[in-house]
Design a protein around this motif. Structure first.
Motif, PDB file in Angstrom:
ATOM      1  N   LEU A   1      11.996  51.983   0.783  1.00  0.00           N
ATOM      2  CA  LEU A   1      13.310  52.059   0.141  1.00  0.00           C
ATOM      3  C   LEU A   1      13.217  52.030  -1.381  1.00  0.00           C
ATOM      4  O   LEU A   1      14.164  52.419  -2.065  1.00  0.00           O
ATOM      5  N   VAL A   2      12.085  51.557  -1.915  1.00  0.00           N
ATOM      6  CA  VAL A   2      11.930  51.428  -3.366  1.00  0.00           C
ATOM      7  C   VAL A   2      12.131  52.795  -4.025  1.00  0.00           C
ATOM      8  O   VAL A   2      11.512  53.783  -3.650  1.00  0.00           O
TER       9      VAL A   2
ATOM     10  N   GLU B   1      15.465  54.725   7.583  1.00  0.00           N
ATOM     11  CA  GLU B   1      15.477  55.388   8.886  1.00  0.00           C
ATOM     12  C   GLU B   1      15.548  56.891   8.670  1.00  0.00           C
ATOM     13  O   GLU B   1      16.476  57.388   8.028  1.00  0.00           O
ATOM     14  N   LYS B   2      14.582  57.603   9.211  1.00  0.00           N
ATOM     15  CA  LYS B   2      14.573  59.056   9.079  1.00  0.00           C
ATOM     16  C   LYS B   2      15.032  59.671  10.388  1.00  0.00           C
ATOM     17  O   LYS B   2      14.448  59.429  11.441  1.00  0.00           O
TER      18      LYS B   2
ATOM     19  N   GLU C   1      28.792  49.686   4.889  1.00  0.00           N
ATOM     20  CA  GLU C   1      27.344  49.760   4.729  1.00  0.00           C
ATOM     21  C   GLU C   1      26.953  49.154   3.385  1.00  0.00           C
ATOM     22  O   GLU C   1      27.714  49.202   2.428  1.00  0.00           O
ATOM     23  N   PHE C   2      25.763  48.550   3.346  1.00  0.00           N
ATOM     24  CA  PHE C   2      25.225  47.976   2.116  1.00  0.00           C
ATOM     25  C   PHE C   2      23.834  48.549   1.870  1.00  0.00           C
ATOM     26  O   PHE C   2      22.983  48.499   2.747  1.00  0.00           O
TER      27      PHE C   2
ATOM     28  N   THR D   1      18.306  61.080   6.121  1.00  0.00           N
ATOM     29  CA  THR D   1      17.611  59.808   5.961  1.00  0.00           C
ATOM     30  C   THR D   1      18.637  58.787   5.497  1.00  0.00           C
ATOM     31  O   THR D   1      19.471  59.080   4.642  1.00  0.00           O
ATOM     32  N   ASN D   2      18.575  57.595   6.063  1.00  0.00           N
ATOM     33  CA  ASN D   2      19.542  56.562   5.724  1.00  0.00           C
ATOM     34  C   ASN D   2      18.838  55.214   5.701  1.00  0.00           C
ATOM     35  O   ASN D   2      17.685  55.094   6.108  1.00  0.00           O
ATOM     36  N   SER D   3      19.555  54.187   5.259  1.00  0.00           N
ATOM     37  CA  SER D   3      19.004  52.835   5.375  1.00  0.00           C
ATOM     38  C   SER D   3      19.682  52.121   6.529  1.00  0.00           C
ATOM     39  O   SER D   3      20.802  52.466   6.911  1.00  0.00           O
ATOM     40  N   HIS D   4      19.001  51.145   7.087  1.00  0.00           N
ATOM     41  CA  HIS D   4      19.513  50.407   8.240  1.00  0.00           C
ATOM     42  C   HIS D   4      19.040  48.960   8.122  1.00  0.00           C
ATOM     43  O   HIS D   4      17.996  48.690   7.535  1.00  0.00           O
TER      44      HIS D   4
END
Length: 196
Positions: A175-176, A123-124, A64-65, A129-132
Motif C-alpha cells: 500500500l505504500v 487487493e487486486k 471506506e477508509f 485494485t483496491n484496499s481492504h
C-alpha cells in the motif's frame, strides 16, 4: 459466552458495501469479548457508525477508509460519542487503540485474549485494485484467526508463522505510495447505490 477457540460458534457479521473497516472493527470486538449481542443489533451499530463517518464527520465518502491514521481517529471519535450517548458500544466494550509497528508476526504473537489487530491490505481484482481491511485475533498460543467480513468463511485459522501471515504483511506493505479515491469508484455501476 462464545467459545473463542471454536470457529463453528462464532458468527461474524458480513459487510454491506465498501465498509470493511467498520465491520472488521465490530467483528473484532465481538470475537474478543465473547459478545452475545445479536448480529442484527451489531449490524445496526455498523449503520450508526457509517452515518457518523459519512454524514457527521465527513471523514469517509461511502464508509471506506484508505488511511490508517484517519481510521484510528474516526473510530476514537465514534467511541467518545458513544460514551456520551451511553450506546451499545460504550456500555459493552472498553476500547483503546494504537497504530502498531510494521512487524506483523511479532504483533500477532504479542496479542492478548482481549486484543485484535485491524490491518489494511491491497487487493487486486480482475478489473481494479483496491484496499481492504482484515481483523486478526489469536485465540490459542501459536494460532491465529483471520476474520474477513467480505469472505464466505467466518474464520480462517492459520499457524502463527504461516505463509498466509507473511503474505498479509506483504499486501500491507504494497500500500505504500498508493493513493485510492472514490471519485472513480462512484461511477461504477456496482457501487452506485453507495454514492448518493
Amino acid at each position: 459466552m462464545v467459545n473463542k477457540g471454536d470457529s463453528k460458534i462464532f458468527r461474524r457479521i458480513k459487510q454491506d458495501g465498501p465498509t470493511c473497516l467498520i465491520y472488521e472493527f465490530i467483528n473484532g470486538l465481538k470475537y474478543v469479548s465473547g459478545s452475545r449481542d445479536d448480529n442484527k443489533e451489531l449490524s445496526q451499530l455498523a449503520k450508526n457508525m457509517l452515518n457518523f463517518f459519512t454524514k457527521e464527520k465527513k471523514c469517509s465518502y461511502v464508509g471506506e477508509f484508505f488511511d490508517s491514521n484517519v481510521a484510528v481517529k474516526a473510530l476514537n471519535d465514534y467511541y467518545l460519542k458513544s460514551n456520551n450517548e451511553k450506546s451499545l458500544l460504550a456500555s459493552e466494550y472498553n476500547i483503546s487503540m494504537k497504530i502498531l509497528d510494521d512487524d506483523l508476526v511479532k504483533n500477532v504473537n504479542d496479542l492478548k485474549n482481549n486484543e485484535f489487530i485491524l490491518i489494511q491490505i491491497i487487493e487486486k481484482h480482475t478489473h481494479f485494485t483496491n484496499s481492504h481491511w482484515l481483523c486478526i485475533v489469536q485465540p490459542k498460543m501459536n494460532k491465529h484467526y483471520i476474520i474477513n467480513s467480505a469472505s464466505a468463511l467466518s474464520l480462517i485459522q492459520h499457524d502463527i508463522k504461516s505463509f498466509k501471515l507473511k503474505r498479509i504483511e506483504q499486501k500491507n506493505l504494497a500500500l505504500v505510495g498508493k493513493i485510492f479515491d472514490w471519485k472513480y469508484w462512484k461511477k461504477m455501476r456496482k457501487n452506485r447505490k453507495y454514492s448518493r
